[in-house]
Design a protein around this motif. Structure first.
Motif, PDB file in Angstrom:
ATOM      1  N   ALA A  19      -4.838  -0.684  -1.856  1.00  0.00           N
ATOM      2  CA  ALA A  19      -3.704  -0.122  -2.602  1.00  0.00           C
ATOM      3  C   ALA A  19      -3.670   1.403  -2.561  1.00  0.00           C
ATOM      4  O   ALA A  19      -2.597   1.990  -2.507  1.00  0.00           O
ATOM      5  CB  ALA A  19      -3.730  -0.609  -4.047  1.00  0.00           C
ATOM      6  N   ASP A  20      -4.821   2.049  -2.567  1.00  0.00           N
ATOM      7  CA  ASP A  20      -4.862   3.515  -2.598  1.00  0.00           C
ATOM      8  C   ASP A  20      -5.027   4.146  -1.220  1.00  0.00           C
ATOM      9  O   ASP A  20      -5.213   5.359  -1.122  1.00  0.00           O
ATOM     10  CB  ASP A  20      -5.998   3.979  -3.514  1.00  0.00           C
ATOM     11  CG  ASP A  20      -5.746   3.604  -4.972  1.00  0.00           C
ATOM     12  OD1 ASP A  20      -4.568   3.532  -5.374  1.00  0.00           O
ATOM     13  OD2 ASP A  20      -6.733   3.372  -5.693  1.00  0.00           O
ATOM     14  N   LEU A  21      -4.967   3.350  -0.169  1.00  0.00           N
ATOM     15  CA  LEU A  21      -5.100   3.901   1.185  1.00  0.00           C
ATOM     16  C   LEU A  21      -3.737   4.217   1.768  1.00  0.00           C
ATOM     17  O   LEU A  21      -2.748   3.555   1.467  1.00  0.00           O
ATOM     18  CB  LEU A  21      -5.828   2.909   2.100  1.00  0.00           C
ATOM     19  CG  LEU A  21      -7.278   2.589   1.748  1.00  0.00           C
ATOM     20  CD1 LEU A  21      -7.861   1.608   2.756  1.00  0.00           C
ATOM     21  CD2 LEU A  21      -8.119   3.849   1.693  1.00  0.00           C
ATOM     22  N   LYS A  22      -3.707   5.207   2.642  1.00  0.00           N
ATOM     23  CA  LYS A  22      -2.456   5.528   3.322  1.00  0.00           C
ATOM     24  C   LYS A  22      -2.270   4.599   4.518  1.00  0.00           C
ATOM     25  O   LYS A  22      -3.216   3.949   4.980  1.00  0.00           O
ATOM     26  CB  LYS A  22      -2.405   6.998   3.722  1.00  0.00           C
ATOM     27  CG  LYS A  22      -3.537   7.478   4.595  1.00  0.00           C
ATOM     28  CD  LYS A  22      -3.470   8.997   4.765  1.00  0.00           C
ATOM     29  CE  LYS A  22      -4.665   9.488   5.582  1.00  0.00           C
ATOM     30  NZ  LYS A  22      -4.667  10.929   5.764  1.00  0.00           N
ATOM     31  N   ASP A  23      -1.055   4.526   5.000  1.00  0.00           N
ATOM     32  CA  ASP A  23      -0.709   3.682   6.139  1.00  0.00           C
ATOM     33  C   ASP A  23      -1.563   4.056   7.346  1.00  0.00           C
ATOM     34  O   ASP A  23      -1.885   5.229   7.548  1.00  0.00           O
ATOM     35  CB  ASP A  23       0.782   3.851   6.461  1.00  0.00           C
ATOM     36  CG  ASP A  23       1.232   2.871   7.497  1.00  0.00           C
ATOM     37  OD1 ASP A  23       1.291   3.266   8.685  1.00  0.00           O
ATOM     38  OD2 ASP A  23       1.518   1.715   7.136  1.00  0.00           O
ATOM     39  N   ALA A  24      -1.902   3.076   8.162  1.00  0.00           N
ATOM     40  CA  ALA A  24      -2.753   3.291   9.335  1.00  0.00           C
ATOM     41  C   ALA A  24      -2.217   4.393  10.242  1.00  0.00           C
ATOM     42  O   ALA A  24      -2.985   5.180  10.807  1.00  0.00           O
ATOM     43  CB  ALA A  24      -2.901   1.987  10.115  1.00  0.00           C
ATOM     44  N   SER A  25      -0.910   4.490  10.369  1.00  0.00           N
ATOM     45  CA  SER A  25      -0.300   5.490  11.257  1.00  0.00           C
ATOM     46  C   SER A  25      -0.469   6.918  10.744  1.00  0.00           C
ATOM     47  O   SER A  25      -0.271   7.878  11.488  1.00  0.00           O
ATOM     48  CB  SER A  25       1.183   5.183  11.451  1.00  0.00           C
ATOM     49  OG  SER A  25       1.865   5.313  10.219  1.00  0.00           O
ATOM     50  N   GLU A  26      -0.858   7.086   9.493  1.00  0.00           N
ATOM     51  CA  GLU A  26      -1.013   8.413   8.912  1.00  0.00           C
ATOM     52  C   GLU A  26      -2.396   9.019   9.164  1.00  0.00           C
ATOM     53  O   GLU A  26      -2.648  10.164   8.793  1.00  0.00           O
ATOM     54  CB  GLU A  26      -0.727   8.372   7.414  1.00  0.00           C
ATOM     55  CG  GLU A  26       0.714   8.015   7.106  1.00  0.00           C
ATOM     56  CD  GLU A  26       0.985   7.959   5.618  1.00  0.00           C
ATOM     57  OE1 GLU A  26       0.497   8.843   4.874  1.00  0.00           O
ATOM     58  OE2 GLU A  26       1.675   7.007   5.190  1.00  0.00           O
ATOM     59  N   ARG A  58     -15.079  -4.591  -1.786  1.00  0.00           N
ATOM     60  CA  ARG A  58     -14.166  -3.526  -2.218  1.00  0.00           C
ATOM     61  C   ARG A  58     -14.601  -2.189  -1.621  1.00  0.00           C
ATOM     62  O   ARG A  58     -13.789  -1.430  -1.094  1.00  0.00           O
ATOM     63  CB  ARG A  58     -14.108  -3.430  -3.742  1.00  0.00           C
ATOM     64  CG  ARG A  58     -13.216  -2.288  -4.237  1.00  0.00           C
ATOM     65  CD  ARG A  58     -13.183  -2.189  -5.754  1.00  0.00           C
ATOM     66  NE  ARG A  58     -12.440  -3.270  -6.360  1.00  0.00           N
ATOM     67  CZ  ARG A  58     -11.114  -3.288  -6.502  1.00  0.00           C
ATOM     68  NH1 ARG A  58     -10.390  -2.284  -6.049  1.00  0.00           N
ATOM     69  NH2 ARG A  58     -10.520  -4.301  -7.076  1.00  0.00           N
ATOM     70  N   HIS A  59     -15.897  -1.897  -1.677  1.00  0.00           N
ATOM     71  CA  HIS A  59     -16.423  -0.645  -1.142  1.00  0.00           C
ATOM     72  C   HIS A  59     -16.124  -0.528   0.359  1.00  0.00           C
ATOM     73  O   HIS A  59     -15.680   0.526   0.824  1.00  0.00           O
ATOM     74  CB  HIS A  59     -17.929  -0.557  -1.392  1.00  0.00           C
ATOM     75  CG  HIS A  59     -18.559   0.643  -0.802  1.00  0.00           C
ATOM     76  ND1 HIS A  59     -18.433   1.902  -1.355  1.00  0.00           N
ATOM     77  CD2 HIS A  59     -19.309   0.795   0.316  1.00  0.00           C
ATOM     78  CE1 HIS A  59     -19.079   2.773  -0.605  1.00  0.00           C
ATOM     79  NE2 HIS A  59     -19.622   2.130   0.418  1.00  0.00           N
ATOM     80  N   THR A  60     -16.342  -1.591   1.101  1.00  0.00           N
ATOM     81  CA  THR A  60     -16.073  -1.584   2.539  1.00  0.00           C
ATOM     82  C   THR A  60     -14.597  -1.330   2.820  1.00  0.00           C
ATOM     83  O   THR A  60     -14.245  -0.479   3.630  1.00  0.00           O
ATOM     84  CB  THR A  60     -16.495  -2.930   3.171  1.00  0.00           C
ATOM     85  OG1 THR A  60     -17.914  -3.054   3.047  1.00  0.00           O
ATOM     86  CG2 THR A  60     -16.092  -3.025   4.628  1.00  0.00           C
ATOM     87  N   VAL A  61     -13.728  -2.047   2.137  1.00  0.00           N
ATOM     88  CA  VAL A  61     -12.294  -1.945   2.403  1.00  0.00           C
ATOM     89  C   VAL A  61     -11.740  -0.601   1.938  1.00  0.00           C
ATOM     90  O   VAL A  61     -10.950   0.032   2.643  1.00  0.00           O
ATOM     91  CB  VAL A  61     -11.525  -3.121   1.760  1.00  0.00           C
ATOM     92  CG1 VAL A  61     -10.027  -2.933   1.874  1.00  0.00           C
ATOM     93  CG2 VAL A  61     -11.954  -4.435   2.403  1.00  0.00           C
ATOM     94  N   GLU A  62     -12.145  -0.134   0.776  1.00  0.00           N
ATOM     95  CA  GLU A  62     -11.644   1.146   0.280  1.00  0.00           C
ATOM     96  C   GLU A  62     -12.079   2.318   1.160  1.00  0.00           C
ATOM     97  O   GLU A  62     -11.446   3.369   1.158  1.00  0.00           O
ATOM     98  CB  GLU A  62     -12.090   1.380  -1.163  1.00  0.00           C
ATOM     99  CG  GLU A  62     -11.363   0.501  -2.142  1.00  0.00           C
ATOM    100  CD  GLU A  62     -11.821   0.686  -3.587  1.00  0.00           C
ATOM    101  OE1 GLU A  62     -11.058   0.273  -4.477  1.00  0.00           O
ATOM    102  OE2 GLU A  62     -12.924   1.225  -3.839  1.00  0.00           O
ATOM    103  N   GLY A  63     -13.146   2.129   1.932  1.00  0.00           N
ATOM    104  CA  GLY A  63     -13.613   3.171   2.838  1.00  0.00           C
ATOM    105  C   GLY A  63     -12.996   3.089   4.220  1.00  0.00           C
ATOM    106  O   GLY A  63     -13.321   3.881   5.098  1.00  0.00           O
ATOM    107  N   ALA A  64     -12.103   2.148   4.426  1.00  0.00           N
ATOM    108  CA  ALA A  64     -11.475   1.962   5.738  1.00  0.00           C
ATOM    109  C   ALA A  64     -10.573   3.147   6.073  1.00  0.00           C
ATOM    110  O   ALA A  64      -9.916   3.706   5.202  1.00  0.00           O
ATOM    111  CB  ALA A  64     -10.674   0.669   5.757  1.00  0.00           C
ATOM    112  N   ARG A  65     -10.531   3.490   7.346  1.00  0.00           N
ATOM    113  CA  ARG A  65      -9.655   4.561   7.819  1.00  0.00           C
ATOM    114  C   ARG A  65      -8.849   4.019   8.987  1.00  0.00           C
ATOM    115  O   ARG A  65      -9.416   3.589   9.980  1.00  0.00           O
ATOM    116  CB  ARG A  65     -10.448   5.786   8.277  1.00  0.00           C
ATOM    117  CG  ARG A  65     -11.253   6.438   7.169  1.00  0.00           C
ATOM    118  CD  ARG A  65     -10.322   7.045   6.108  1.00  0.00           C
ATOM    119  NE  ARG A  65     -11.063   7.515   4.961  1.00  0.00           N
ATOM    120  CZ  ARG A  65     -11.201   6.841   3.825  1.00  0.00           C
ATOM    121  NH1 ARG A  65     -10.685   5.651   3.672  1.00  0.00           N
ATOM    122  NH2 ARG A  65     -11.867   7.353   2.811  1.00  0.00           N
TER     123      ARG A  65
END
Length: 181
Positions: free
Chosen positions: A145-152, A71-78
């Motif tokens: 769920a709380d991340l913005k779309d990659a294009s943003e 979860r920590h790894t994925v939630e930190g994805a940009r």
């Protein structure tokens, strides 16, 4: 790694976004290959960022700890388009409890993710036999769920997060990736 409950409520398989379906299937195939070679499947995530796939193992003392690391790894994805978390678990079906390789994942901004898996049996020597096709298991938590779309994300945010830690050939190969064990 079996302490996770994924509810199956859908009567038919929902439409899974293309990139997510590909990373879920890739992760399951990687795990199947490891098991076929006699190796343990250490829980791992696969993140799709631009043309690259970043794989990171998440060993832990308990299932909760493995999921927390993932979860920590994925939630930190940009700038990631999708992710999969793959692990060796089990599913409960009409016949009872069955071993399964499970990949669950999601895309940015969606409330729920999806879980798919291969049911398998072990022979007397511990070699797995997988059922023919992966099956849709149900909705799963979506760590994006709380991340913005990659294009943003702008390129500098993505480069800072990934290119500083990895020597990346944007043709699709990344050196320095940690392979799932």
């Amino acid at each position: 790694m079996a302490d996770r409950i994924i509810e199956t409520t859908a009567e038919e398989v929902p439409e899974i976004p293309d990139t997510l379906e590909k990373v879920l299937m890739f992760s399951l195939e990687e795990a199947k290959e490891k098991m076929a070679q006699g190796a343990d499947v250490v829980p791992f995530t696969a993140l799709v960022v631009r043309e690259n796939l970043f794989i990171e193992s998440h060993p832990g003392e308990s299932a909760e700890e493995c999921f927390a690391f993932a979860r920590h790894t994925v939630e930190g994805a940009r700038g990631a388009e999708a992710y999969a978390l793959c692990y060796d678990g089990y599913v409960e079906i009409d016949d009872g409890t069955r071993d399964a390789l499970i990949a669950e994942g999601g895309v940015p901004g969606e409330d729920e993710g999806y879980a798919v898996g291969y049911v398998y049996t072990l022979d007397d020597e511990g070699r797995p036999t997988f059922e023919g096709e992966p099956a849709y298991i149900g909705e799963a938590p979506n760590f994006m769920a709380d991340l913005k779309d990659a294009s943003e994300y702008d390129d500098s945010e993505i480069d800072e997060k990934y290119l500083d830690d990895y020597d990346v050939d944007l043709g699709g190969e990344a050196e320095g990736e940690e392979e799932a064990e």
